[in-house]
Design a protein around this motif. Structure first.
Motif: not given
Length: 169
Positions: A98-123
């Motif tokens: 599709g054209i857009a996503n909605i990611l809903i975080m329902i259950k898990g450990l609150k953590s900076v290392n448990n989220g999602v990362v985005f890239y631009s220019d392969n970085q």
């Protein structure tokens, strides 16, 4: 543009939904599209498809519309609730869904290392930590990945792949 909404669900609904995703749903293994082998590197996680529960699908879409001020016209049948181990990065886009996503975080450990990362220019460019009851809306063409964590960890998220929507004023 990436939009973030915290406190996506009312407290009671969040607790009820967390109970449902952990105890009541049946998940199927999912592998990344166009993979030749079903192995760890190509394994996405396990998904409960929202098409099998119209009430839950409608509920998640309605709250998404209210919180992100949009009118969802159609979603992809791949939309679902996912359970994943976060043991490797797998950057990808979701253009076929599709054209857009909605990611809903329902259950898990609150953590900076448990989220999602985005890239631009392969970085690696943007990181959003996992927090229960947080939702993120972003264009499907953004390269993204679940964040990698070395700690054994599973998380439950909903992915709504929007094929068509209107922004509301």
């Amino acid at each position: 543009m990436i939009k973030i909404v915290d406190n996506f669900f009312e407290d009671k609904l969040l607790v009820d939904l967390q109970n449902k995703v952990v105890n009541d749903l049946t998940y199927k293994p999912v592998y990344f599209e166009n993979t030749k082998e079903k192995n760890k590197e190509n394994y996405y996680g396990s998904r409960f498809y929202l098409t099998t529960d119209p009430y839950l699908c409608e509920l998640l879409c309605k709250i998404s519309q209210d919180k992100f001020k949009i009118k969802i016209k159609s979603i992809n049948t791949e939309s679902g609730i996912d359970i994943r181990n976060l043991d490797h990065f797998k950057p990808h886009d979701d253009i076929p869904t599709g054209i857009a996503n909605i990611l809903i975080m329902i259950k898990g450990l609150k953590s900076v290392n448990n989220g999602v990362v985005f890239y631009s220019d392969n970085q690696l460019d943007t990181h959003i930590g996992f927090k229960e009851n947080r939702a993120i809306m972003f264009p499907s063409n953004l390269i993204h990945s679940p964040h990698l964590t070395v700690n054994p960890n599973m998380r439950y998220t909903a992915s709504i792949f929007i094929k068509e929507y209107d922004e509301l004023v």
